[in-house]
Design a protein around this motif. Structure first.
Motif, mmCIF file in Angstrom:
data_model
loop_
_atom_site.group_PDB
_atom_site.id
_atom_site.type_symbol
_atom_site.label_atom_id
_atom_site.label_comp_id
_atom_site.label_asym_id
_atom_site.label_seq_id
_atom_site.Cartn_x
_atom_site.Cartn_y
_atom_site.Cartn_z
ATOM 1 N N ALA A 1 50.949 31.986 18.529
ATOM 2 C CA ALA A 1 50.409 31.008 17.581
ATOM 3 C C ALA A 1 49.221 31.600 16.819
ATOM 4 O O ALA A 1 48.846 31.098 15.775
ATOM 5 N N GLY A 2 48.641 32.666 17.340
ATOM 6 C CA GLY A 2 47.536 33.325 16.633
ATOM 7 C C GLY A 2 46.161 32.903 17.095
ATOM 8 O O GLY A 2 45.193 32.976 16.357
ATOM 9 N N VAL A 3 46.038 32.446 18.330
ATOM 10 C CA VAL A 3 44.716 32.096 18.835
ATOM 11 C C VAL A 3 44.516 32.795 20.172
ATOM 12 O O VAL A 3 45.460 32.962 20.939
ATOM 13 N N SER A 4 43.284 33.243 20.425
ATOM 14 C CA SER A 4 43.044 33.748 21.761
ATOM 15 C C SER A 4 41.800 33.087 22.316
ATOM 16 O O SER A 4 40.926 32.663 21.575
ATOM 17 N N ALA A 5 41.760 33.005 23.622
ATOM 18 C CA ALA A 5 40.662 32.305 24.280
ATOM 19 C C ALA A 5 39.972 33.257 25.234
ATOM 20 O O ALA A 5 40.604 34.071 25.892
ATOM 21 N N TYR A 6 38.642 33.140 25.285
ATOM 22 C CA TYR A 6 37.861 33.884 26.264
ATOM 23 C C TYR A 6 37.191 32.852 27.158
ATOM 24 O O TYR A 6 36.652 31.859 26.670
ATOM 25 N N ASP B 1 26.168 30.369 25.244
ATOM 26 C CA ASP B 1 26.631 30.444 26.621
ATOM 27 C C ASP B 1 27.763 29.459 26.941
ATOM 28 O O ASP B 1 27.635 28.631 27.847
ATOM 29 N N PRO B 2 28.857 29.514 26.183
ATOM 30 C CA PRO B 2 29.924 28.533 26.389
ATOM 31 C C PRO B 2 30.824 28.880 27.576
ATOM 32 O O PRO B 2 30.763 29.993 28.101
ATOM 33 N N ASP B 3 31.619 27.898 28.001
ATOM 34 C CA ASP B 3 32.623 28.164 29.035
ATOM 35 C C ASP B 3 33.871 28.799 28.435
ATOM 36 O O ASP B 3 34.544 29.598 29.073
ATOM 37 N N VAL B 4 34.183 28.341 27.217
ATOM 38 C CA VAL B 4 35.406 28.814 26.563
ATOM 39 C C VAL B 4 35.088 29.167 25.114
ATOM 40 O O VAL B 4 34.344 28.464 24.449
ATOM 41 N N VAL B 5 35.640 30.299 24.650
ATOM 42 C CA VAL B 5 35.536 30.665 23.242
ATOM 43 C C VAL B 5 36.941 30.725 22.670
ATOM 44 O O VAL B 5 37.809 31.402 23.230
ATOM 45 N N PHE C 1 41.367 34.984 28.313
ATOM 46 C CA PHE C 1 42.158 34.108 29.160
ATOM 47 C C PHE C 1 43.583 34.639 29.283
ATOM 48 O O PHE C 1 44.301 34.768 28.304
ATOM 49 N N VAL C 2 43.954 34.986 30.499
ATOM 50 C CA VAL C 2 45.317 35.416 30.764
ATOM 51 C C VAL C 2 45.821 34.589 31.935
ATOM 52 O O VAL C 2 45.243 34.611 33.020
ATOM 53 N N ASP C 3 46.864 33.834 31.668
ATOM 54 C CA ASP C 3 47.427 32.990 32.706
ATOM 55 C C ASP C 3 48.310 33.859 33.598
ATOM 56 O O ASP C 3 49.435 34.170 33.255
ATOM 57 N N ARG C 4 47.755 34.285 34.715
ATOM 58 C CA ARG C 4 48.467 35.282 35.518
ATOM 59 C C ARG C 4 49.626 34.716 36.308
ATOM 60 O O ARG C 4 50.552 35.430 36.676
ATOM 61 N N LEU D 1 41.424 50.692 34.314
ATOM 62 C CA LEU D 1 40.308 50.397 35.214
ATOM 63 C C LEU D 1 40.108 48.894 35.404
ATOM 64 O O LEU D 1 39.175 48.465 36.080
ATOM 65 N N GLY D 2 40.980 48.093 34.733
ATOM 66 C CA GLY D 2 40.878 46.639 34.850
ATOM 67 C C GLY D 2 39.761 46.048 34.006
ATOM 68 O O GLY D 2 39.304 44.938 34.263
ATOM 69 N N LEU D 3 39.342 46.792 32.958
ATOM 70 C CA LEU D 3 38.269 46.283 32.091
ATOM 71 C C LEU D 3 38.863 45.667 30.825
ATOM 72 O O LEU D 3 39.677 46.297 30.160
ATOM 73 N N GLY D 4 38.486 44.454 30.504
ATOM 74 C CA GLY D 4 38.858 43.843 29.227
ATOM 75 C C GLY D 4 40.316 43.526 29.058
ATOM 76 O O GLY D 4 41.135 44.422 28.941
ATOM 77 N N GLY D 5 40.661 42.272 29.054
ATOM 78 C CA GLY D 5 42.019 41.879 28.686
ATOM 79 C C GLY D 5 43.048 42.063 29.771
ATOM 80 O O GLY D 5 42.769 41.874 30.945
#
Lengths: 392, 194
Positions: free
Chosen positions: B97-102, B49-53, B82-85, A70-74
């Motif tokens: 590397a073991g880090v993820s960003a939101y 309320d950050p821009d990046v986590v 964050f997914v670089d499409r 559904l395009g939710l999360g990740g």
């Protein structure tokens, strides 16, 4: 015999058993697979590892691939569900404080009646009960929204469903972050043993047959590797059949309890496998039929109606188009591959790809290829029925 | 200024957190804060309320952040992983590397890249240090067992240290096992017999 390596990810839970047993009892090897299991620290990490190809198969929350469709999360990667790994297996628990208030108000803790339990919880917890679940897209969350929603709580607004990793659930409860939780084995029992909570209901009291974990792979992988897909499905299905035999319970408990898997006492695992749960710090014991099902009643069959129902509720809560969501979710539950790859093992093949979810209060014989398939009860506590062919 | 990106680093280990913050400061002018509490994580994050986590992938608490991807109120800013499409390279490198960003919705990828690059480099370093530490620890433990086994042989057979080691090594080679395994078996057996 030479074996082909296959990397799979699990979260250390009792319901990862079909993958662990497929490896440890040798079903994977018999299918020519060297099934290598990687423990992931969180569901989101497991999802990312699968989506990016670090692993090829995963033990996944049933609602996760649906949410992804559904395009939710990740990630937007399409994940297919090859089979259902486990049905049920969750419990709802509440803090000692809340339990005391419920008891003072006259609730009897019968561990059976979801309506009475839900009303008592709502009355004692106030307008917005905070309930911990392992992940936002999970059967745990689905069941909570259904249960308290049916009893008049305005879901999702008035219900605070908070994500807490199961190992931290007891801590969150002790810190007053949550009033209740819905969690899988063995973590409910752990909270009781730690003396921070009491168990209120098995989730079977809300929905008798809820798909909990699934065997998930990337769609592109299943398409590119039909032979490996087939062998993986067969190994896991045979492991499920093995787990369904009561004689194997002790062996399974010992294997799952090992430090490289769950790293808990085998007694705790055995309680989950047999559905005999300690529900309070005083040691009250309850036996729950169908507490955790791996095989019987065609449990492994990835009914498309199960995907449709999850998509329907997720779309309703997230403001997405329901018909499009249901369509997307149905297509990832691969009943076609199930038929194709497991038929000659003697798997019971339901005649249909969908069933009316919630229609059975008793074990029911249904049309199947071999003609003797009996499905387990799948009713909801409030008589809710979902007809996947019905109008929106 | 409104354009300065705010970053929340979720990290329980103080030393590591400081080191991540330092490398982010080197990468640009950001408003950085650290959350080390695991309980109520999503609440703490959304309060700031950050821009990046930025969050360590090996931490089970990461799932709590996923909750923020479901913005429930109209005023809440939806957060997405964050997914670089355009190119999976950056996302893949981060996860390895073991880090993820939101990141909040609508943030341009080129604004995130320096942050990701700095975080990836730092997490690679953590990973290497952890690996080195484990290897060293294991080597030390093996050495201790082998030393004890040598001592047992020297006493029991009246031979010197070199001869004891040679015997261990020969036995290991004959049996196709590692020296440390043979040493361990010997130490265990001696413990049982004494």
């Amino acid at each position: 015999m030479s074996t082909t390596p296959l990397e799979a990810g699990i979260i250390p839970l009792v319901d990862a058993a079909p993958l662990i047993i497929a490896r440890e009892i040798g079903f994977a090897e018999e299918e020519g697979l060297d099934l290598r299991l990687h423990r992931a620290p969180s569901w989101s990490s497991l999802r990312d590892m699968l989506a990016l190809g670090q692993i090829d198969a995963a033990h996944m929350l049933s609602a996760m691939p649906v949410a992804m469709a559904l395009g939710l999360g990740g990630f937007a990667e399409r994940i297919d569900v090859l089979s259902v790994l486990s049905v049920n297996g969750n419990v709802i628990g509440c803090s000692l404080d809340l339990a005391a208030r419920m008891r003072a108000a006259g609730y009897g803790f019968d561990f059976v009646d979801a309506t009475a339990a839900g009303r008592a919880l709502i009355a004692a917890a106030g307008d917005t009960p905070r309930i911990g679940v392992p992940f936002p897209f999970s059967m745990h969350a689905e069941l909570l929204y259904h249960w308290l929603g049916a009893l008049g709580v305005q879901a999702p607004q008035a219900l605070r469903v908070v994500t807490v990793p199961p190992p931290l659930m007891a801590q969150a409860m002790a810190a007053g972050e949550i009033d209740a939780f819905c969690v899988g084995a063995p973590w409910g029992s752990t909270a009781v043993e730690d003396g921070v909570g009491e168990l209120l209901l098995p989730t079977t009291a809300i929905r008798a047959f809820a798909p909990e974990k699934v065997l998930a792979v990337r769609h592109t992988w299943a398409e590119a590797e039909p032979d490996l897909t087939r062998r993986l499905m067969r190994a896991v299905w045979r492991a499920g059949r093995w787990l369904d035999q009561e004689d194997n319970c002790l062996t399974a408990s010992e294997i799952l309890a090992r430090p490289d898997y769950l790293n808990v006492s085998s007694e705790v695992v055995e309680r989950s496998l047999t559905g005999r749960l300690v529900i309070s710090p005083r040691g009250d014991l309850r036996s729950v039929p169908n507490y955790l099902v791996f095989f019987r009643g065609a449990a492994a069959y990835p009914w498309r109606s199960q995907a449709a129902l999850m998509a329907h509720s997720l779309a309703a809560r997230s403001g997405l188009d329901r018909a499009a969501a249901v369509k997307a979710a149905r297509s990832i539950f691969r009943t076609d591959l199930y038929r194709q790859n497991l038929r000659d093992l003697g798997a019971e093949m339901p005649g249909a790809t969908d069933k009316v979810e919630g229609a059975m209060r008793d074990p029911t014989a249904v049309a199947s290829e071999a003609g003797h398939l009996i499905l387990e009860p799948d009713a909801f506590f409030d008589g809710f029925i979902f007809d996947p062919t019905g109008d929106e | 200024m409104a354009n300065r990106l705010s970053i929340v680093v979720v990290e329980a280990d103080r030393e590591r957190a400081r080191s991540i913050v330092d490398s982010l400061r080197d990468a640009g002018d950001f408003d950085i804060s650290v959350i080390s509490e695991v309980t109520g994580l999503a609440r703490h994050v959304s309060n700031r309320d950050p821009d990046v986590v930025l969050v360590d992938m090996t931490s089970p608490s990461r799932d709590s952040i996923e909750e923020l991807t479901l913005a429930s109120g109209p005023l809440e800013r939806p957060v997405a992983m964050f997914v670089d499409r355009s190119d999976d390279g950056l996302t893949k490198a981060a996860i390895e590397a073991g880090v993820s960003a939101y990141v909040v919705d609508g943030l341009r990828p080129d604004r995130i890249k320096p942050i990701m690059d700095a975080a990836i480099a730092r997490f690679h370093m953590f990973h290497r240090i952890r690996l080195e530490l484990e290897t060293t620890k294991r080597a030390l433990e093996e050495r201790k067992v082998i030393d004890r086994a040598k001592g047992l042989l020297m006493k029991a057979r009246g031979i010197d240290e070199d001869a004891a080691y040679a015997l261990l090594r020969k036995t290991a080679m004959d049996q196709g096992r590692k020296v440390v395994d043979v040493a361990e078996a010997l130490v265990t057996a001696a413990g049982l017999l004494s």
